[in-house]
Design a protein around this motif. Structure first.
Motif, short mmCIF file in Angstrom:
data_model
loop_
_atom_site.label_atom_id
_atom_site.label_comp_id
_atom_site.label_asym_id
_atom_site.label_seq_id
_atom_site.Cartn_x
_atom_site.Cartn_y
_atom_site.Cartn_z
N GLY A 253 109.20 16.02 49.81
CA GLY A 253 110.13 16.67 50.72
C GLY A 253 109.93 16.23 52.16
O GLY A 253 110.88 15.86 52.86
N THR A 254 108.67 16.23 52.62
CA THR A 254 108.38 15.78 53.99
C THR A 254 108.61 14.28 54.14
O THR A 254 109.07 13.81 55.18
CB THR A 254 106.94 16.12 54.38
N LEU A 255 108.32 13.50 53.09
CA LEU A 255 108.54 12.05 53.13
C LEU A 255 110.02 11.73 53.31
O LEU A 255 110.40 10.90 54.15
CB LEU A 255 108.03 11.40 51.84
N ILE A 256 110.87 12.40 52.55
CA ILE A 256 112.32 12.15 52.62
C ILE A 256 112.86 12.52 53.99
O ILE A 256 113.64 11.78 54.59
CB ILE A 256 113.05 12.92 51.50
N CYS A 257 112.42 13.68 54.52
CA CYS A 257 112.89 14.12 55.84
C CYS A 257 112.50 13.13 56.93
O CYS A 257 113.25 12.93 57.89
CB CYS A 257 112.32 15.50 56.18
N LEU A 258 111.35 12.51 56.78
CA LEU A 258 110.82 11.65 57.85
C LEU A 258 111.28 10.20 57.76
O LEU A 258 111.64 9.59 58.76
CB LEU A 258 109.29 11.70 57.84
N TYR A 259 111.28 9.62 56.55
CA TYR A 259 111.44 8.17 56.43
C TYR A 259 112.70 7.69 55.72
O TYR A 259 113.08 6.54 55.89
CB TYR A 259 110.23 7.57 55.71
N VAL A 260 113.34 8.53 54.92
CA VAL A 260 114.49 8.05 54.14
C VAL A 260 115.76 8.14 54.98
O VAL A 260 116.59 9.03 54.80
CB VAL A 260 114.64 8.83 52.81
N ARG A 261 115.88 7.24 55.94
CA ARG A 261 117.06 7.12 56.80
C ARG A 261 116.94 5.83 57.58
O ARG A 261 115.84 5.28 57.73
CB ARG A 261 117.18 8.32 57.76
N PRO A 262 118.06 5.32 58.14
CA PRO A 262 118.01 4.06 58.91
C PRO A 262 117.14 4.22 60.16
O PRO A 262 117.06 5.31 60.74
CB PRO A 262 119.48 3.83 59.29
N THR A 263 116.49 3.15 60.56
CA THR A 263 115.62 3.22 61.74
C THR A 263 116.41 3.53 63.01
O THR A 263 115.84 4.04 63.98
CB THR A 263 114.87 1.88 61.94
N THR A 264 117.72 3.23 63.01
CA THR A 264 118.54 3.52 64.20
C THR A 264 118.71 5.01 64.43
O THR A 264 119.07 5.43 65.52
CB THR A 264 119.92 2.87 64.04
N SER A 265 118.48 5.83 63.39
CA SER A 265 118.67 7.28 63.54
C SER A 265 117.39 7.99 63.96
O SER A 265 117.37 9.21 64.08
CB SER A 265 119.17 7.87 62.21
N TYR A 266 116.30 7.25 64.19
CA TYR A 266 115.04 7.87 64.58
C TYR A 266 115.10 8.32 66.03
O TYR A 266 115.60 7.62 66.91
CB TYR A 266 113.87 6.90 64.39
N PHE A 267 114.55 9.50 66.28
CA PHE A 267 114.38 10.01 67.63
C PHE A 267 112.89 10.32 67.76
O PHE A 267 112.40 11.32 67.23
CB PHE A 267 115.23 11.26 67.85
N LEU A 268 112.14 9.43 68.43
CA LEU A 268 110.69 9.44 68.34
C LEU A 268 110.06 10.73 68.83
O LEU A 268 109.06 11.19 68.28
CB LEU A 268 110.12 8.24 69.10
N LYS A 269 110.62 11.34 69.89
CA LYS A 269 110.03 12.58 70.40
C LYS A 269 110.07 13.68 69.36
O LYS A 269 109.12 14.42 69.16
CB LYS A 269 110.76 13.01 71.67
N ARG A 270 111.21 13.79 68.66
CA ARG A 270 111.34 14.79 67.60
C ARG A 270 110.50 14.42 66.39
O ARG A 270 109.87 15.28 65.75
CB ARG A 270 112.82 14.91 67.22
N ASP A 271 110.48 13.12 66.06
CA ASP A 271 109.81 12.69 64.84
C ASP A 271 108.29 12.76 64.92
O ASP A 271 107.61 12.66 63.91
CB ASP A 271 110.24 11.26 64.48
N LYS A 272 107.74 12.92 66.13
CA LYS A 272 106.30 13.16 66.25
C LYS A 272 105.91 14.40 65.46
O LYS A 272 104.90 14.43 64.76
CB LYS A 272 105.90 13.35 67.70
N PHE A 273 106.73 15.43 65.56
CA PHE A 273 106.40 16.70 64.89
C PHE A 273 106.65 16.60 63.38
O PHE A 273 105.91 17.18 62.59
CB PHE A 273 107.20 17.83 65.52
N PHE A 274 107.67 15.83 62.98
CA PHE A 274 107.87 15.59 61.55
C PHE A 274 106.70 14.79 60.98
O PHE A 274 106.24 15.05 59.87
CB PHE A 274 109.18 14.84 61.32
N SER A 275 106.21 13.80 61.75
CA SER A 275 105.07 13.01 61.31
C SER A 275 103.82 13.87 61.16
O SER A 275 103.05 13.72 60.20
CB SER A 275 104.78 11.87 62.30
N LEU A 276 103.62 14.77 62.12
CA LEU A 276 102.47 15.67 62.06
C LEU A 276 102.55 16.54 60.81
O LEU A 276 101.54 16.76 60.12
CB LEU A 276 102.42 16.53 63.32
N LEU A 277 103.74 17.03 60.51
CA LEU A 277 103.94 17.85 59.32
C LEU A 277 103.64 17.04 58.06
O LEU A 277 102.97 17.53 57.14
CB LEU A 277 105.39 18.35 59.29
#
Length: 312
Positions: A253-277
Motif C-alpha cells: 500500500g505504501t509502495l504504490i502510494c509512493l512510487y507507482v506513478r510517473p516521475t513528473t508527478s512527484y512533489f518532493l516536499k510532500r513525498d518526504k513524508f510518504f517516504s518516511l511512512l
C-alpha cells in the motif's frame, strides 16, 4: 563516465527537513522514538525466536529474517537523519550516497521476496497441509531465504551503477532526507530515460512479479478457506495468515502510494513524508502484527524473561 560524474560532484548536500526549521527538535525526538521502537520490537522478535527451539518452524524462521531486514532497513536511513537533525551536518560523500541508495533498494527488495516466501509457506500450510513437512523442510526454507536475499542484493546493482555514471552539474542539493532515486535523477543534467526505463523493467520483473505471486497465493488460500464447512475451521485457517496479509497490505500500500506513478508527478516536499511512512511503517508494525495475539510467541517471551531475571 563514472569518473566524469565525480568530477562534477564530489558529494551532495542532504536538505532533510531544513525547510521547516521550527520543527527540527520535534522531528529529532519523534524519529528517535520511532527508531527505538523499531530496534526494540524487532530485536525482541529475533532473540525470542533464536532462543526458543520450538519456534524454529518455517513461519518463525521467515519472521526472524524479516526482523533482521527491518532493523537494517531503518538503520540505513534513520541514524543519518537523526545526526542531520541534531548537528545540521548535511554533507554526504558521493560514495556514501550511492551506498545508502544501494542498501535502501536491496533491503526493500529483500522484504518483498521474504513476504513472497511467507505467502508460499501459508499457501502450502492451508492448501496442501499433508505435504507441508516435506515441502517446507528446513533445507527448503534455507533455499527460499537464500534466494530472497540473493535476489534482493543483486537486483539494484545495475541501476545504482547507471545512476553513479550520471553527470550532476546543476546542483548538489538533494531535496530529501536520504539518497533516493527520484531526487538524484532530478539533479542530473543529462538524459535519464535509460534509467527510468530500467526502473520500470526491474519493477515489473521483480517487485510486480513478487506482488503477483503473493496475490496468487492468497487467491488459492482464500478459495481453500471458503471451502471449509465449519465457521470455526474457516476462522482458524484465516487466523494463520491474517498477520502476514496485514503486513503485505501495509508494505505494498505504501509502495504504490509512493512510487507507482510517473516521475513528473512527484512533489518532493510532500513525498518526504510518504517516504518516511514507507521506511518506518512496516518495521514498526511487523513485530506487533505477528506477535500481538500470538500465544506461542508470548509463552516463549515469558520463559525467556524468566531466564534473564534468574541469571541476573
Amino acid at each position: 563516465m563514472a569518473s566524469g560524474s565525480q568530477q562534477n560532484v564530489s558529494g551532495f548536500i542532504i536538505q532533510g527537513f531544513s525547510d521547516i526549521p521550527e520543527l527540527q527538535i520535534s522531528f529529532f525526538v519523534l524519529f528517535l522514538g520511532i527508531y527505538f521502537i523499531v530496534l526494540l520490537g524487532n530485536l525482541i522478535v529475533f532473540l525470542v525466536i533464536s532462543w526458543s527451539p520450538h519456534l524454529h518452524t518455517p513461519m518463525y524462521l521467515f519472521l526472524q529474517n524479516l526482523s533482521i531486514v527491518d532493523i537494517s532497513f531503518t538503520s540505513n536511513i534513520l541514524p543519518n537523519l537523526l545526526l542531520l537533525l541534531l548537528t545540521q551536518q548535511n554533507n554526504i560523500s558521493f560514495l556514501g550516497c550511492m551506498t545508502q541508495m544501494y542498501f535502501f533498494l536491496s533491503l526493500a527488495g529483500n522484504e518483498y521476496f521474504l513476504l513472497m516466501a511467507m505467502a508460499y509457506d501459508r499457501y502450502v500450510a492451508i492448501c496442501d497441509p499433508l505435504h507441508y513437512i516435506a515441502r517446507m523442510s528446513r533445507r527448503h526454507c534455507f533455499w527460499l531465504i537464500t534466494a530472497a536475499f540473493t535476489a534482493g542484493f543483486t537486483e539494484p546493482i545495475g541501476l545504482v551503477v547507471l545512476i553513479s555514471k550520471l553527470s550532476y552539474c546543476a546542483s548538489r542539493l538533494i531535496n530529501h532526507f536520504f539518497c533516493d532515486i527520484t531526487p538524484l535523477l532530478k539533479l542530473s543534467c543529462c538524459s535519464t530515460f535509460n534509467i527510468e526505463l530500467l526502473i520500470y523493467i526491474e519493477g515489473t520483473l521483480f517487485t510486480f512479479n513478487s506482488f503477483l505471486l503473493t496475490l496468487t497465493s492468497y487467491i488459492f488460500i482464500i478459495s481453500a478457506i471458503l471451502k471449509i464447512q465449519s465457521s470455526e475451521g474457516r476462522q482458524k485457517a484465516f487466523s494463520t495468515c491474517a498477520s502476514h496479509l496485514t503486513s503485505v497490505i501495509t508494505l505494498y500500500g505504501t509502495l504504490i502510494c509512493l512510487y507507482v506513478r510517473p516521475t513528473t508527478s512527484y512533489f518532493l516536499k510532500r513525498d518526504k513524508f510518504f517516504s518516511l511512512l514507507y521506511i518506518v511503517l512496516g518495521p514498526v508494525l511487523n513485530p506487533l502484527i505477528y506477535t500481538l495475539k500470538n500465544r506461542e510467541f508470548h509463552s516463549s517471551l515469558k520463559k525467556l524473561r524468566q531466564k534473564v531475571i534468574f541469571f541476573s
